[in-house]
Every structure is written in structure tokens, then in C-alpha cells.
Design an enzyme around this catalytic site. Structure first.
Site, PDB file in Angstrom:
ATOM      1  N   GLY A  80       4.205   1.775  -0.898  1.00 38.63           N
ATOM      2  CA  GLY A  80       4.947   1.952  -2.138  1.00 38.63           C
ATOM      3  C   GLY A  80       4.032   2.356  -3.280  1.00 38.63           C
ATOM      4  O   GLY A  80       4.354   3.265  -4.063  1.00 38.63           O
ATOM      5  N   VAL A 126       0.810  -1.213   0.000  1.00 35.48           N
ATOM      6  CA  VAL A 126       0.000   0.000   0.000  1.00 35.48           C
ATOM      7  C   VAL A 126       0.849   1.271   0.000  1.00 35.48           C
ATOM      8  O   VAL A 126       0.549   2.236  -0.713  1.00 35.48           O
ATOM      9  CB  VAL A 126      -0.989   0.007   1.181  1.00 35.48           C
ATOM     10  CG1 VAL A 126      -2.034  -1.095   1.001  1.00 35.48           C
ATOM     11  CG2 VAL A 126      -0.293  -0.133   2.522  1.00 35.48           C
ATOM     12  N   LYS A 131      10.239   1.246   7.377  1.00 40.15           N
ATOM     13  CA  LYS A 131      10.496   1.675   8.744  1.00 40.15           C
ATOM     14  C   LYS A 131      11.086   0.521   9.553  1.00 40.15           C
ATOM     15  O   LYS A 131      10.547  -0.585   9.552  1.00 40.15           O
ATOM     16  CB  LYS A 131       9.194   2.120   9.434  1.00 40.15           C
ATOM     17  CG  LYS A 131       8.330   3.096   8.632  1.00 40.15           C
ATOM     18  CD  LYS A 131       8.999   4.442   8.482  1.00 40.15           C
ATOM     19  CE  LYS A 131       8.032   5.520   8.026  1.00 40.15           C
ATOM     20  NZ  LYS A 131       7.403   5.276   6.732  1.00 40.15           N
ATOM     21  N   LYS A 141       7.901   4.835  16.408  1.00 40.39           N
ATOM     22  CA  LYS A 141       6.469   5.139  16.570  1.00 40.39           C
ATOM     23  C   LYS A 141       5.621   3.876  16.423  1.00 40.39           C
ATOM     24  O   LYS A 141       4.560   3.763  17.046  1.00 40.39           O
ATOM     25  CB  LYS A 141       6.035   6.245  15.621  1.00 40.39           C
ATOM     26  CG  LYS A 141       6.281   5.993  14.148  1.00 40.39           C
ATOM     27  CD  LYS A 141       5.195   5.203  13.462  1.00 40.39           C
ATOM     28  CE  LYS A 141       5.549   4.968  12.002  1.00 40.39           C
ATOM     29  NZ  LYS A 141       4.552   4.117  11.305  1.00 40.39           N
TER      30      LYS A 141
END
Length: 360
Positions: free
Chosen positions: A13, A11, A110, A201
Site C-alpha cells: 500500500g 509495504v 490478494k 501465485k
């Protein structure tokens, strides 16, 4: 017009292709070995991405990874890495195969890179080291952070993000390439800080989201989550994230900006990290959740916690960091590594010992 090669058709990319195409660039969207069905669906109909639930512009060029070779890698002006964190080793192998000369490489992936008993590094460090072994260590690396829900970006909802690079001019060049009226790009030279916060996060969103299910107001017609404890633990997460970002090598103030507080906000609002947290807040153990309602799902906050733990515990032992300043991280790691019930509540905040910090 630039040529942009995106590795990873999940989703995030896929959504990044939208502002790039709206700005007139040529975009090759290459699926991983896990994205075969996605690429097949997009080749048949650009509006039928199986998981994004939003149409892509017809100009996007979907490719199976076997259709991407050194020719496409050489032609790309920028390569964007859009895989999930478990795919970082796979994508490094692809970069080694495809990159033949120095060029900007942007990571929306991430995660933290475990380094044994030293402080963790960023994924950009791993990419730089791998390309350095090929003689391409001078490729400019860009970290993409900030609050961005992929579907909202694909639907052109207003979105603010940050592009970070050790070479600020490189981040600025890519920002100009990607920025639109709805995709507003800020720049930073704090690459390590942005990368650290972008990973952390996910980890901290698990703990904040646990408060949503742990504390419920009973006096409504339909019981609703209590907002005060969630807000208090959100602040705790930001304070701890700032300390960790500085420890890893970034700037602590980055945690109070888009890559930290902003991204944590949207991550708590939904997604797999948030779902896991809500189950933990309802007194389920991590293994119960991952073998039950989230079976087969990738929860990147778990991977971040596992990568963070060795260096963090070593820093506690050496006295570099005080464990009393990280009660939320410690409770999360007990739940992740020892499969304990998540034992953190509003009384764990310890404000008397650790007063509020500021960015000044």
C-alpha cells in the site's frame, strides 16, 4: 489532480503512493489498527517506513485509521485497498463506513473467498456484495496484479503490472492516473482471471520454491540449487493455474501473462511464500515452519490454499475437474491441510497423461 485514499500502510500500500505522488495526486495513506507504529514513524519522517526500507515522498499524508472518516472517504476519487489477505473483512467494514457514493475501488490485496462447496470467488466479489447491501453495488472495482516487489516500486525500479476491471474504461482511467516512466500499467477486462492468478501465485510459489532446496548440485565448490527441476515445476504451476483460473470464471490465458507467470516469478524469488516452500523442500512440515522460523508471519499462500480446497475437492467429486491434472495443488493441500511432508518431486509431473497446453 486526483485524491487517492490508500487503506493499509504496509509495504505494498505504501509503495503505491510513490507513482501516485510522482504524478501530482494527493495521497492519504491510512494505516490499519496494526499499522500504528508505521504511521507514527512516517509522521515523524517520511523516509523512515519501518518495513519498506525505502523513502516515501514528503507529500504523502500518513493518517491513523481513527483520523479517517466519512469526510475523507467522500473526498477520495479512488480508494486503494492495500491490506494483507487476512485483513479483507476489516477493510470491507471500513469501506462500508467511508464510501457514500459510487467510486472506483482498487484492490492490491490478494486472496480467494471461500464459498463453501462451490468454486471460490475473488475478493472483489466480496467487496461488491458488501457494498451492494449498502446500495453501492455499482462501485467500479479494479484488481491489481502482476510482478511487483513493493520496495523496488518505491525505489522507482522498472515495474510492469496489470489493472483489471469488468469495465475496461475504468481500468484505463486509473492506469492513466498511475502510470509513470517506471510504473507501466497494462489493462484487462478479465477481472476474475487476474484476481484468481494474483491469489493462486502465492499458493503455487510455495511448491515451486520447494524445488530450490530439494534439488542441489553437489559438484560445485559451494552447492547451488539445481535450476532444471525448479523450471519444470514452475511450468506445472502455470498449467494448473490456467486451469483453475478458467474454472473460477476467468480466462486461462491470463495465467501466462503478468498476473500469472510474471507474478509467480517474483514471488518464487523471495518473500514469505518462498521461504515456506524452501522449508517444505527441506522436509519440514507446515506446522514446524509456522511455529518455528516463520512464527507470527502471514503466509498468504496458506490462506489461499485453505480457501481453494473445499470447492476444488467438491469439483473432483462431481467430476467437474480431474484431480490428475492438479498433482502440485494436491500435494500442497496435503501439506497444508493434513500437515504431511510435501510429497512432490520431478517424477510427479505426469507429462504422459497431461501434455503441454498452449494459450491458443
Amino acid at each position: 489532480m486526483a485524491k487517492i485514499l490508500i487503506l493499509g500502510a504496509g509495504v505494498m500500500g505504501s509503495s503505491l503512493s510513490v507513482p501516485a505522488l510522482d504524478n501530482g495526486h494527493e495521497v492519504l495513506l491510512a494505516g490499519t489498527h496494526l499499522d500504528v507504529e508505521i504511521i507514527d514513524a512516517l509522521k515523524a519522517d517520511r523516509s523512515k517506513h519501518p518495513t519498506l526500507r525505502a523513502p516515501l515522498p514528503t507529500e504523502v499524508i500518513p493518517l491513523q485509521i481513527g483520523e479517517v472518516g466519512p469526510e475523507q472517504g467522500a473526498a477520495a476519487d479512488v480508494i486503494v485497498v492495500g491490506v494483507s489477505s487476512p485483513g479483507i473483512d476489516w477493510v470491507i467494514g471500513q469501506l462500508i463506513r467511508l464510501v457514500d457514493r459510487p467510486k472506483p475501488i482498487a484492490l492490491v490485496t490478494k486472496g480467494l473467498a471461500e464459498t463453501g462447496h462451490e468454486k471460490p470467488g475473488a475478493f472483489t466479489d466480496r467487496v461488491r456484495n458488501a457494498l451492494g447491501a449498502k446500495g453501492l453495488g455499482d462501485c467500479a472495482l479494479i484488481g491489481i496484479g502482476g510482478p511487483c516487489i513493493a520496495r523496488e516500486l518505491a525505489l522507482r525500479q522498472p515495474t510492469s503490472v496489470v489493472f483489471a476491471s469488468d469495465e475496461l474504461s475504468v481500468a484505463a482511467d486509473f492506469a492513466r492516473m498511475m502510470q509513470t516512466e517506471y510504473y507501466r500499467v497494462h489493462t484487462s477486462d478479465d477481472l476474475l482471471g487476474v484476481e484468481a492468478c494474483a491469489a493462486l501465485k502465492n499458493f503455487y510459489a510455495i511448491g515451486v520454491s520447494a524445488m530450490i532446496s530439494r534439488y542441489v548440485n553437489p559438484d560445485k565448490a559451494e552447492p547451488a540449487p539445481a535450476k532444471n527441476p525448479t523450471a519444470a515445476v514452475f511450468n506445472q504451476a502455470i498449467q494448473e493455474m490456467a486451469r483453475l483460473a478458467a474454472w473460477i470464471g476467468g480466462r486461462r490465458e491470463t495465467a501466462f501473462d503478468l498476473a500469472g507467470a510474471g507474478d509467480l516469478h517474483v514471488t518464487v524469488g523471495g518473500g514469505r511464500n518462498s521461504k515456506l516452500g524452501k522449508h517444505l523442500g527441506a522436509n519440514l512440515a507446515v506446522t514446524q515452519v509456522m511455529e518455528g522460523p516463520l512464527k507470527g508471519e502471514t503466509v498468504e499462500g496458506l490462506d489461499t490454499g485453505r480457501s481453494l480446497a473445499p470447492g476444488l475437492f467438491s469439483a473432483f467429486e462431481r467430476g467437474t475437474l480431474n484431480p490428475g491434472a492438479f498433482p502440485l495443488a494436491c500435494a500442497l493441500l496435503d501439506a497444508i491441510l493434513k500437515n504431511k511432508l510435501f510429497a512432490f518431486d520431478h517424477g510427479s509431473l505426469g507429462t504422459a497423461l497431461y501434455p503441454m497446453e498452449t494459450t491458443s
